[in-house]
Design an enzyme around this catalytic site. Structure first.
Site, mmCIF file in Angstrom:
data_model
loop_
_atom_site.group_PDB
_atom_site.id
_atom_site.type_symbol
_atom_site.label_atom_id
_atom_site.label_comp_id
_atom_site.label_asym_id
_atom_site.label_seq_id
_atom_site.Cartn_x
_atom_site.Cartn_y
_atom_site.Cartn_z
ATOM 1 N N GLY A 31 -22.111 40.949 16.081
ATOM 2 C CA GLY A 31 -23.191 39.963 16.107
ATOM 3 C C GLY A 31 -22.924 38.769 15.213
ATOM 4 N N TYR A 32 -24.002 37.988 14.983
ATOM 5 C CA TYR A 32 -23.926 36.713 14.273
ATOM 6 C C TYR A 32 -22.839 35.860 14.930
ATOM 7 C CZ TYR A 32 -25.605 33.796 10.531
ATOM 8 O OH TYR A 32 -26.235 32.796 9.829
ATOM 9 N N LEU A 33 -23.025 35.691 16.221
ATOM 10 C CA LEU A 33 -21.964 35.159 17.081
ATOM 11 C C LEU A 33 -21.703 33.667 16.824
ATOM 12 C CD1 LEU A 33 -23.103 36.898 20.397
ATOM 13 C CD2 LEU A 33 -21.507 37.749 18.668
ATOM 14 N N HIS A 34 -20.434 33.310 16.869
ATOM 15 C CA HIS A 34 -20.012 31.915 16.697
ATOM 16 C C HIS A 34 -19.049 31.547 17.833
ATOM 17 C CE1 HIS A 34 -16.403 33.783 15.175
ATOM 18 N NE2 HIS A 34 -17.094 34.404 14.225
ATOM 19 N N HIS A 37 -16.464 34.191 18.992
ATOM 20 C CA HIS A 37 -16.984 35.201 19.925
ATOM 21 C C HIS A 37 -17.216 34.579 21.300
ATOM 22 C CE1 HIS A 37 -18.640 36.705 15.962
ATOM 23 N NE2 HIS A 37 -17.986 37.759 16.378
ATOM 24 N N GLN A 61 -17.438 51.488 9.471
ATOM 25 C CA GLN A 61 -16.197 50.751 9.215
ATOM 26 C C GLN A 61 -16.256 49.958 7.907
ATOM 27 O OE1 GLN A 61 -16.538 48.389 13.012
ATOM 28 N NE2 GLN A 61 -15.779 46.701 11.744
ATOM 29 N N ASP A 150 -8.485 39.048 14.076
ATOM 30 C CA ASP A 150 -8.280 40.403 13.553
ATOM 31 C C ASP A 150 -7.051 40.982 14.249
ATOM 32 O OD1 ASP A 150 -10.824 40.977 11.899
ATOM 33 O OD2 ASP A 150 -11.576 40.090 13.745
ATOM 34 N N GLN A 153 -6.390 44.695 14.002
ATOM 35 C CA GLN A 153 -7.364 45.425 14.838
ATOM 36 C C GLN A 153 -6.934 45.401 16.308
ATOM 37 O OE1 GLN A 153 -11.837 45.350 14.472
ATOM 38 N NE2 GLN A 153 -11.636 43.786 16.031
ATOM 39 N N SER A 185 -15.467 32.643 11.332
ATOM 40 C CA SER A 185 -15.792 34.021 10.958
ATOM 41 C C SER A 185 -17.260 34.080 10.571
ATOM 42 C CB SER A 185 -14.940 34.444 9.757
ATOM 43 O OG SER A 185 -15.478 35.610 9.168
#
Ligand code: PAF
Length: 281
Positions: A31-34, A37, A61, A150, A153, A185
């Site tokens: 979430g807290y999309l920018h 994303h 995590q 990432d 990841q 980010s």
């Protein structure tokens, strides 16, 4: 666009889409999309009939001293961005919907998780692999989208999918940057005005390292030292790591004689930021 809070609801909707012969893409997020994303969602919308975005701050995590409580959240803004970008469903479960009561099953990995962020965040990738496996089982996507910001990841998820025979195509998408170079980010919101200015040192070091490698420098030590020197000039920056690894195995490798990932984690004040470049050979 549908907002769904339950696993059952997502399963029923996806089953219906599959019954109609539609393909499904998944964009896992916290979430807290920018715009970073959003670029993943856009790509997923181009390549799939229906797109599910998961919006879940995954507690397992985060280490005990990390930023789980303060991690930024804004469901209304996320909903708007997903809807505008063409997603079909936003999955926003509560913690106890994802981790029921006596949850004790984890997906853990060796090798690719041990270096870079795995060193300073020892339980991080176990949490990521576990939640991503769960999301894959819930959504059963044809393709899933992860950002190269990432990079470790991305490598970890690709390995997991290969090792566990998951029938999902993993699509890696490029880093999206602010105008001055700072990688986008959700954690950039933690930075004060002074820290925000200082944070540009990460991308300055990344661009310099990339330029050296592109110009033919094969000595990893030289590249890394130049990058560390740039970061050390910024008083608000403290290096967690600046490292070169083989891009496939994520093992330390200080020679550009194969595809490499050059990655860093740097504290700007209390905020830990990451950035990287990949050189493909
Ligand atoms: O990259 C992230 O935001 C998270 O690690 C992920 C993949 C959504 C798992 O919680």
């Amino acid at each position: 666009m549908i907002l769904e809070k339950t696993v059952k609801g997502v399963r029923e909707q996806v089953k219906e889409w599959k019954r109609q012969g539609l393909t499904v893409g998944l964009v896992p997020t916290m979430g807290y999309l920018h715009e970073g994303h959003q670029s993943l969602i856009k790509r997923a919308v181009e390549e799939n009939d229906r797109v599910v975005v998961s919006d879940f701050v995954n507690p397992i995590q985060f280490g005990p001293t990390e930023d789980l409580e303060s991690y930024p959240r804004d469901l209304d803004a996320d909903f708007k961005l997903c809807e505008e970008t063409g997603a079909a469903l936003l999955f926003n479960p509560e913690v106890d919907e994802m981790y029921v009561g006596d949850f004790v099953t984890f997906v853990d990995m060796d090798g690719v998780t041990k270096e870079l962020c795995g060193k300073s965040r020892p339980i991080h990738f176990r949490g990521v692999c576990t939640v991503v496996s769960k999301l894959f089982n819930i959504v059963t996507p044809d393709k899933a989208y992860f950002g190269q910001k990432d990079a470790q990841q991305l490598a970890v998820i690709r390995h997991m999918v290969r090792d566990l025979n998951m029938d999902i195509e993993i699509v890696g998408c490029p880093i999206i940057r602010e105008e001055d170079g700072l990688a986008k980010s959700s954690r950039n919101t933690y930075l004060s005005a002074e820290e925000r200015k200082a944070a540009v040192v990460l991308s300055r070091a990344i661009f310099k390292g990339q330029e050296m490698v592109k110009a033919g420098e094969t000595d990893g030590e030289k590249v890394l030292q130049t990058m560390k020197d740039i970061i050390s000039e910024e008083p608000l920056a403290k290096i967690d790591y600046v490292e070169m690894v083989a891009w496939d195995s994520i093992e330390v490798h200080h020679s550009v004689d194969q595809s490499v990932l050059v990655a860093m984690a740097v504290y700007i004040g209390k905020t830990r930021l990451i950035d990287n470049f990949i050189f493909e050979k």
